[in-house]
Motif scaffolding. Structure first.
Motif, short mmCIF file in Angstrom:
data_model
loop_
_atom_site.label_atom_id
_atom_site.label_comp_id
_atom_site.label_asym_id
_atom_site.label_seq_id
_atom_site.Cartn_x
_atom_site.Cartn_y
_atom_site.Cartn_z
N UNK A 179 0.73 -1.52 -0.20
CA UNK A 179 -0.59 -0.09 -0.07
C UNK A 179 0.93 1.28 0.11
N UNK A 180 1.52 1.28 1.18
CA UNK A 180 2.64 2.14 0.44
C UNK A 180 3.35 2.50 -0.60
N UNK A 181 3.87 1.26 -0.89
CA UNK A 181 4.15 1.22 -2.62
C UNK A 181 3.12 2.27 -3.81
N UNK A 182 1.83 2.16 -3.38
CA UNK A 182 0.42 2.89 -4.00
C UNK A 182 0.67 3.80 -4.02
N UNK A 183 0.33 4.08 -2.87
CA UNK A 183 0.56 5.79 -1.95
C UNK A 183 1.57 6.43 -2.94
N UNK A 184 3.20 5.81 -2.80
CA UNK A 184 4.20 6.77 -3.35
C UNK A 184 3.09 6.69 -4.79
N UNK A 185 3.26 6.47 -5.30
CA UNK A 185 3.24 6.26 -7.48
C UNK A 185 0.97 6.78 -7.17
N UNK A 186 0.57 6.93 -6.11
CA UNK A 186 -0.65 7.92 -6.86
C UNK A 186 -0.25 9.48 -6.07
N UNK A 187 0.44 9.27 -5.08
CA UNK A 187 0.94 10.63 -4.33
C UNK A 187 1.57 11.76 -6.24
N UNK A 188 2.48 11.08 -6.45
CA UNK A 188 3.43 12.18 -7.81
C UNK A 188 2.41 11.94 -8.30
N UNK A 189 1.01 11.15 -8.26
CA UNK A 189 -0.11 10.87 -9.82
C UNK A 189 -0.26 12.45 -9.30
N UNK A 190 -1.20 13.05 -7.78
CA UNK A 190 -2.02 13.90 -7.64
C UNK A 190 -0.40 15.33 -7.05
N UNK A 191 0.38 14.59 -7.80
CA UNK A 191 1.31 16.30 -7.31
C UNK A 191 1.31 16.70 -8.90
N UNK A 192 0.95 16.07 -9.73
CA UNK A 192 1.14 16.74 -11.39
C UNK A 192 0.42 17.26 -11.37
N UNK A 193 -0.91 16.60 -11.16
CA UNK A 193 -2.16 17.09 -11.67
C UNK A 193 -2.56 18.51 -11.28
N UNK A 194 -2.90 19.49 -12.23
CA UNK A 194 -3.09 20.74 -12.07
C UNK A 194 -4.18 21.19 -11.04
N UNK A 195 -4.74 20.90 -11.10
CA UNK A 195 -6.15 21.20 -9.48
C UNK A 195 -5.55 21.17 -8.23
N UNK A 196 -4.55 20.28 -7.64
CA UNK A 196 -3.85 20.04 -6.99
C UNK A 196 -2.98 21.20 -6.51
#
Length: 205
Positions: free
Chosen positions: A186-203
């Motif tokens: 789950x920590x690995x998934x968090x790393x991947x999806x957190x990076x994805x969210x950080x690249x989202x202009x909405x964030x």
């Protein structure tokens, strides 16, 4: 013989086959494939060696049966959730494996052994890892597109993800009280999806 009798006999044969596979998994986990004998498996399941050979013509056939059974369980664990596989669905496999350390130990030992010499499972694992890389590449493309958040392509990321899954299993087998396998994934998934969210202009607003 009636249809009902044939059905009962088939069910009994399938149950016996599954019992043999369970016994083989336990024996391989304890002794390794090379030291495992059909006689030892037969003793575990309460059969004679010819009784084992009735279901599996050779030790190699028994080994492949063990590996195929393991893969069928993993596939069932995914499909029970969705046919649209995502990273989050792989967590179900990790959680499922955490409940059957003997199977994970058997698989891990066989995967390592298969890389040495002319091991009978070498072809199986070579093909399985190739198929896994292709499958992981496919669902990473579906989930992230042509580029992962960190810039890697799904083709580049797929073998790394497989390596993480296998590596977590080994650490968990060696220190189950210190390594929480599902939590680590789950920590690995968090790393991947957190990076994805950080690249989202909405964030960034």
């Amino acid at each position: 013989m009636t249809e009902r009798q044939r059905g009962g006999r088939a069910a009994k044969a399938e149950a016996r086959r599954e019992a043999i596979l369970d016994a083989a998994m336990a024996e391989i986990a304890e002794s390794g494939y090379r030291a495992t004998t059909l006689a030892a498996v037969a003793a575990r399941v309460g059969l004679t060696q010819p009784g084992i050979l009735h279901y599996f013509p050779s030790k190699k056939h028994l080994l492949i049966g063990v590996l195929e059974a393991r893969d069928q369980w993993d596939t069932a664990a995914i499909l029970s959730r969705s046919t649209d596989v995502k990273l989050s669905h792989l967590e179900q496999i990790v959680e499922f494996n955490a409940e059957r350390p003997g199977v994970v130990q058997t698989y891990t030992a066989l995967a390592a052994e298969s890389a040495t010499g002319q091991h009978p499972a070498r072809e199986f694992f070579t093909e399985r890892y190739a198929a896994a890389r292709a499958a992981f590449t496919g669902f990473l493309h579906q989930e992230f597109g042509d580029r992962m958040p960190g810039g890697l392509t799904p083709e580049q990321a797929a073998p790394l993800l497989i390596a993480v899954l296998d590596g977590i299993q080994i650490q968990w087998l060696l220190a189950p009280d210190e390594v929480d396998m599902p939590a680590a994934f789950r920590n690995l998934v968090t790393l991947l999806t957190a990076a994805e969210r950080a690249e989202d202009p909405a964030d960034l607003r």
